[in-house]
Write a protein that holds these residues in place. Sequence first.
Motif, PDB file in Angstrom:
ATOM      1  N   LEU A   1     -19.294   3.409  16.922  1.00  0.00           N
ATOM      2  CA  LEU A   1     -19.354   1.963  16.689  1.00  0.00           C
ATOM      3  C   LEU A   1     -17.991   1.276  16.632  1.00  0.00           C
ATOM      4  CD1 LEU A   1     -22.126   2.043  13.942  1.00  0.00           C
ATOM      5  CD2 LEU A   1     -22.356   0.958  16.185  1.00  0.00           C
ATOM      6  N   LEU A   2     -16.939   2.007  16.282  1.00  0.00           N
ATOM      7  CA  LEU A   2     -15.655   1.377  15.982  1.00  0.00           C
ATOM      8  C   LEU A   2     -14.713   1.379  17.193  1.00  0.00           C
ATOM      9  CD1 LEU A   2     -15.089   2.865  12.418  1.00  0.00           C
ATOM     10  CD2 LEU A   2     -15.610   0.483  12.969  1.00  0.00           C
ATOM     11  N   PRO A   3     -13.784   0.417  17.232  1.00  0.00           N
ATOM     12  CA  PRO A   3     -12.807   0.360  18.318  1.00  0.00           C
ATOM     13  C   PRO A   3     -11.598   1.240  18.020  1.00  0.00           C
ATOM     14  CG  PRO A   3     -12.455  -1.491  16.875  1.00  0.00           C
ATOM     15  CD  PRO A   3     -13.641  -0.725  16.304  1.00  0.00           C
ATOM     16  N   VAL A   4     -10.783   1.475  19.017  1.00  0.00           N
ATOM     17  CA  VAL A   4      -9.531   2.199  18.824  1.00  0.00           C
ATOM     18  C   VAL A   4      -8.532   1.338  18.062  1.00  0.00           C
ATOM     19  CG1 VAL A   4      -7.532   3.184  20.040  1.00  0.00           C
ATOM     20  CG2 VAL A   4      -9.855   3.661  20.844  1.00  0.00           C
ATOM     21  N   ASP A   5      -8.535   0.032  18.329  1.00  0.00           N
ATOM     22  CA  ASP A   5      -7.533  -0.859  17.743  1.00  0.00           C
ATOM     23  C   ASP A   5      -8.169  -2.228  17.518  1.00  0.00           C
ATOM     24  OD1 ASP A   5      -5.345  -2.415  17.063  1.00  0.00           O
ATOM     25  OD2 ASP A   5      -4.021  -1.530  18.571  1.00  0.00           O
ATOM     26  N   TRP A   6      -8.263  -2.644  16.292  1.00  0.00           N
ATOM     27  CA  TRP A   6      -8.851  -3.947  15.967  1.00  0.00           C
ATOM     28  C   TRP A   6      -8.065  -5.092  16.598  1.00  0.00           C
ATOM     29  CZ3 TRP A   6     -12.172  -5.506  11.455  1.00  0.00           C
ATOM     30  CH2 TRP A   6     -12.982  -4.451  11.004  1.00  0.00           C
ATOM     31  N   ASP A   7      -6.770  -4.914  16.767  1.00  0.00           N
ATOM     32  CA  ASP A   7      -5.952  -5.986  17.349  1.00  0.00           C
ATOM     33  C   ASP A   7      -6.300  -6.255  18.808  1.00  0.00           C
ATOM     34  OD1 ASP A   7      -4.608  -6.539  15.036  1.00  0.00           O
ATOM     35  OD2 ASP A   7      -2.719  -5.593  15.622  1.00  0.00           O
TER      36      ASP A   7
ATOM     37  N   ILE B   1      -9.413  -6.447  20.101  1.00  0.00           N
ATOM     38  CA  ILE B   1     -10.771  -6.963  20.305  1.00  0.00           C
ATOM     39  C   ILE B   1     -10.866  -8.366  19.706  1.00  0.00           C
ATOM     40  CG2 ILE B   1     -11.820  -4.670  20.333  1.00  0.00           C
ATOM     41  CD1 ILE B   1     -12.687  -5.155  17.413  1.00  0.00           C
ATOM     42  N   PRO B   2     -11.772  -9.204  20.223  1.00  0.00           N
ATOM     43  CA  PRO B   2     -11.887 -10.582  19.718  1.00  0.00           C
ATOM     44  C   PRO B   2     -12.135 -10.670  18.220  1.00  0.00           C
ATOM     45  CG  PRO B   2     -13.093 -10.347  21.782  1.00  0.00           C
ATOM     46  CD  PRO B   2     -12.643  -8.963  21.398  1.00  0.00           C
ATOM     47  N   SER B   3     -12.944  -9.777  17.697  1.00  0.00           N
ATOM     48  CA  SER B   3     -13.287  -9.859  16.270  1.00  0.00           C
ATOM     49  C   SER B   3     -12.108  -9.587  15.356  1.00  0.00           C
ATOM     50  CB  SER B   3     -14.425  -8.891  15.944  1.00  0.00           C
ATOM     51  OG  SER B   3     -15.560  -9.151  16.726  1.00  0.00           O
ATOM     52  N   GLY B   4     -11.064  -8.959  15.872  1.00  0.00           N
ATOM     53  CA  GLY B   4      -9.881  -8.684  15.059  1.00  0.00           C
ATOM     54  C   GLY B   4      -8.805  -9.737  15.178  1.00  0.00           C
TER      55      GLY B   4
ATOM     56  N   ILE C   1      -1.970   7.675  10.188  1.00  0.00           N
ATOM     57  CA  ILE C   1      -3.304   7.299  10.643  1.00  0.00           C
ATOM     58  C   ILE C   1      -4.066   6.608   9.527  1.00  0.00           C
ATOM     59  CG2 ILE C   1      -5.511   8.199  11.493  1.00  0.00           C
ATOM     60  CD1 ILE C   1      -3.887  10.370  12.970  1.00  0.00           C
ATOM     61  N   LEU C   2      -4.131   7.219   8.355  1.00  0.00           N
ATOM     62  CA  LEU C   2      -4.733   6.567   7.196  1.00  0.00           C
ATOM     63  C   LEU C   2      -3.849   6.806   5.988  1.00  0.00           C
ATOM     64  CD1 LEU C   2      -7.103   4.957   6.014  1.00  0.00           C
ATOM     65  CD2 LEU C   2      -8.219   7.132   5.462  1.00  0.00           C
ATOM     66  N   LEU C   3      -3.445   5.714   5.345  1.00  0.00           N
ATOM     67  CA  LEU C   3      -2.588   5.787   4.166  1.00  0.00           C
ATOM     68  C   LEU C   3      -3.435   5.791   2.901  1.00  0.00           C
ATOM     69  CD1 LEU C   3       0.123   3.160   5.202  1.00  0.00           C
ATOM     70  CD2 LEU C   3       0.382   5.643   5.213  1.00  0.00           C
ATOM     71  N   GLU C   4      -2.833   6.307   1.825  1.00  0.00           N
ATOM     72  CA  GLU C   4      -3.477   6.198   0.521  1.00  0.00           C
ATOM     73  C   GLU C   4      -3.563   4.733   0.115  1.00  0.00           C
ATOM     74  OE1 GLU C   4      -1.279   7.856  -2.746  1.00  0.00           O
ATOM     75  OE2 GLU C   4       0.645   7.114  -2.018  1.00  0.00           O
ATOM     76  N   ASN C   5      -4.195   4.460  -1.011  1.00  0.00           N
ATOM     77  CA  ASN C   5      -4.342   3.101  -1.514  1.00  0.00           C
ATOM     78  C   ASN C   5      -2.979   2.418  -1.602  1.00  0.00           C
ATOM     79  OD1 ASN C   5      -4.823   0.855  -3.481  1.00  0.00           O
ATOM     80  ND2 ASN C   5      -6.873   1.733  -3.482  1.00  0.00           N
TER      81      ASN C   5
ATOM     82  N   LEU D   1      -2.453  -7.407  11.128  1.00  0.00           N
ATOM     83  CA  LEU D   1      -2.731  -6.907   9.781  1.00  0.00           C
ATOM     84  C   LEU D   1      -3.843  -5.865   9.791  1.00  0.00           C
ATOM     85  CD1 LEU D   1      -2.695 -10.337   7.896  1.00  0.00           C
ATOM     86  CD2 LEU D   1      -0.820  -8.689   8.071  1.00  0.00           C
ATOM     87  N   ASN D   2      -4.180  -5.366  10.962  1.00  0.00           N
ATOM     88  CA  ASN D   2      -5.342  -4.490  11.107  1.00  0.00           C
ATOM     89  C   ASN D   2      -5.006  -3.006  11.166  1.00  0.00           C
ATOM     90  OD1 ASN D   2      -7.279  -6.610  11.276  1.00  0.00           O
ATOM     91  ND2 ASN D   2      -6.661  -6.990  13.395  1.00  0.00           N
ATOM     92  N   ASN D   3      -3.762  -2.654  10.966  1.00  0.00           N
ATOM     93  CA  ASN D   3      -3.367  -1.272  11.228  1.00  0.00           C
ATOM     94  C   ASN D   3      -4.124  -0.255  10.386  1.00  0.00           C
ATOM     95  OD1 ASN D   3      -1.642   0.566  12.704  1.00  0.00           O
ATOM     96  ND2 ASN D   3      -0.589   0.948  10.770  1.00  0.00           N
ATOM     97  N   GLN D   4      -4.474  -0.624   9.155  1.00  0.00           N
ATOM     98  CA  GLN D   4      -5.169   0.305   8.272  1.00  0.00           C
ATOM     99  C   GLN D   4      -6.673   0.043   8.193  1.00  0.00           C
ATOM    100  OE1 GLN D   4      -4.101   3.229   6.448  1.00  0.00           O
ATOM    101  NE2 GLN D   4      -2.660   2.976   8.121  1.00  0.00           N
TER     102      GLN D   4
END
Length: 630
Positions: free
Chosen positions: A218-224, A226-229, A324-328, A235-238
Motif C-alpha cells: 500500500l505504501l510508496p517509496v517516497d512520500w515527497d 506523490i501528490p498526497s505528500g 531508514i527509521l529513527l527512534e522517537n 518533512l516526510n523522510n520519517q
Amino acid sequence: MRNLIKNILFPFIIVMGVVTLSSCKKYLERTQLADIRETDPYKNFRNFQGFVEEMYNCIPLYSSNNFHNSFNLGEEEHWEAGNNYTRGLLYQVDQGNYMAWNSTEYGFLGDGGDPVDGTNHTTKGRLWGLSWYAIRKANVGLANLDKLVEATQEEKNLIAGQLYFFRGFYHFMLMQYWGGLPYIDQALPVDEVLKLKRLSYQACANKVAEDMQKAVDLLPVDWDKIPSGAATSGLNNQRINKIMAMCFLGKNYLYAGSPLMNLESTGNSGYNTDFCKKASDVFAQALQLIESTGRYQLVPFADYRELIYTYNKGGQLPGGKEAILLENLSGATNRWRWNQVNDYRPQTIHPSGIKMYPTANYADYYGMANGLPIPDPEKPDSESGYNPEYPWRNRDPRFYNDYVIDGEKCVLNASSVGNDLLRQYASLYTGGTYRTVDGNSKVWTGYMNSKLVSKLVNDKDGYRDNNTLVLSLMRLADVYLLYAEATATGYGSPQSVGAGYTLSAVDAVNKVRARAGVNGVAAKFLGSTASFLGEVRRERAVELSFEGHRFNDLRRWLLLTERPYTLRKAIEFDRDTPNAQIYADPKNAKVKNFRETVLFERQLGQRHYWFPFLLKDVSIYSEFKQNPGW
C-alpha cells in the motif's frame, strides 16, 4: 496485562459512550465539542492522518536522558560501581533480575504509566505501555477505514498502509523481549471476556508478516514523490514507506528463524531455514529497490560520525541518507546535553554524570584494517599483523572512530586543566590519572567512548552543548548485514544469493566493510556457513556498536549465557614510549605488559533469554502464560 486490556478495550468504550451520550444531548449544556461527530476523526485524509500521527509518537526512544544510556545491555559497556549503577536496567540484567524491567529508574522497557488515563502516555521510550497503546490505536483506525470517504485512493492507501505497519511493528517490538504474544488484530468489543492465548513466536511472526506485507503493498517509496505528500514536502523522510515496511518484514522473518525463536517455537535450537529464506528474499527485494532508486545510501566514511550525532548544526538530525527509521525524535535537539554527554568521561575532566566506559573485550571485535580478527589480544599474530606491543596500530578504522585510546587529546586547551597534560590527554595506562583519581568513576576499562560523543567532550572547553543524537532503529548497513545472515543461513553458504539479487551474503558484508576501508572477509572463513557466521556476528558487533542492537543479537543467537559473551574486561599496560611522542601519534604508541583482566562476569541461566511478564498480568486469566523459569 491490565493496561493491555484497557488499551485494547478503551476505544470501544469511548465509541459506546458517544452513542449513549448522544441520546441525552438535549439535556447537556452545548459546547464546541458537541458538534463533533464520531466519524469526524476519520472522514478525510487530514483528520485521519492526525489520528495516525499519535502512533509515531509511540515509537521507542532508547537514548532518553532519563535512562542514562541504559540501552546497551550486552557486553559492550561497564558502568561505574555504586548506587547509581543499581538504578539502571543494565544492572538488573547483570544481576539476572529481569523482573525489575518495569520498576528500574533508568530503562526503556517499562509501562511508563497508564496511557488510557491521559496523564502519562506521552512518556517516551516506555516500550511495553506505548506499544500496546499504539496497537490499540491501529486497530481502531483499521476498524474505521470505511469512514474515510473524503479521500483519493492514494490517500486511503497511505492511511491503511501506516496502520498495518504500526500494528505489525509494535507487536514485533514486544516479541523481541517477551516472545510470542496474543496477536491483537481487531478492536475487541467490551462485552466479551478476554481470553487470548499466547501464540508461539513463529506463529506471531507470521501475523506480523501479514500486516507488514499489506503495508508494503500500500505504501510508496517516497512520500515527497506523490501528490498526497505535497502538503508536507520536505518533512516526510520519517513517514512510514514501502522500504521501511520491507526491511522490518525481513527482520521479522530473520528473528523468527533465529536459534532462540526457533527453539521457543519448535524445540530446535538451529536456524529455521524456511524463515531465513523468506527473510533473504525480502531483504533482496528491499536492497534492489534501495539501490535502483537511491532512496537510501551508505554515507561516506568521512561523514560516519554523523550517523549517530551532529554537533553545532542547528539541530540537524543525524543519520543522513543511511537512516531508514529513527527512534522517537522527542527532544532530539537538547536531550543529549545532560545525562548523556556527562556519562562518558572521568570526573577529572567532567565531574557530573553516571560513568560508563566501553569494555576491552568489545574492543577486541574491532580487528585489523586487513579484515582479519585478533585471535588473542595478549599474543602477537603473524597472519593478521596484530602485536600487543603496538595494540592500536593498523586497526579497523572504525575502532579509531568509536574508541578513545591512551594518549588522545580529550581537552582542547591545556590551560583549561591547569596545564596538566595527564588530564588534557587521555592517561589510560595502568596508574594513569584517568584510571586512578576518581574512585568509582575512574575509567575502569582503559577505554572511553567516542562513537556517541566527541573525543573532546568535557566540561572545561568544549562539545557539551549543541549536540543532536538520535539512534537508528534501522539503517542501511544493518540491512546489508541482516541480508548476509539470512542468505547464508537460509540458502546454505556465504556465496548464496537472495532471489533476484546480485550480491551474495559475503558481498553484502564486504560492501559494509569497504565503506570503512576494511578488507573483505578472508577466504578461510568462506568454506562453511558456520565459519562465515562468526565474521557476520563480529561485523555486526563493530558496525552497530553502542546502538542498542547487541543484547538482542546475543539473545537470538543463544549466546547471551555463553563465554566469552558473559565477560566484561579491562586492559592493563605500561607506557613504553615518551609521552610527547604518544600525544603526537597515539595509534602507534608502544606499550609493555599489555594484558586483559575480568571486571565482571554475568551468571545467567536459560530463563534469562526472555523477559518475564509482570505477575499481576499473568494472574488475570490462565491462557496468558508466564515465560519459562519465571
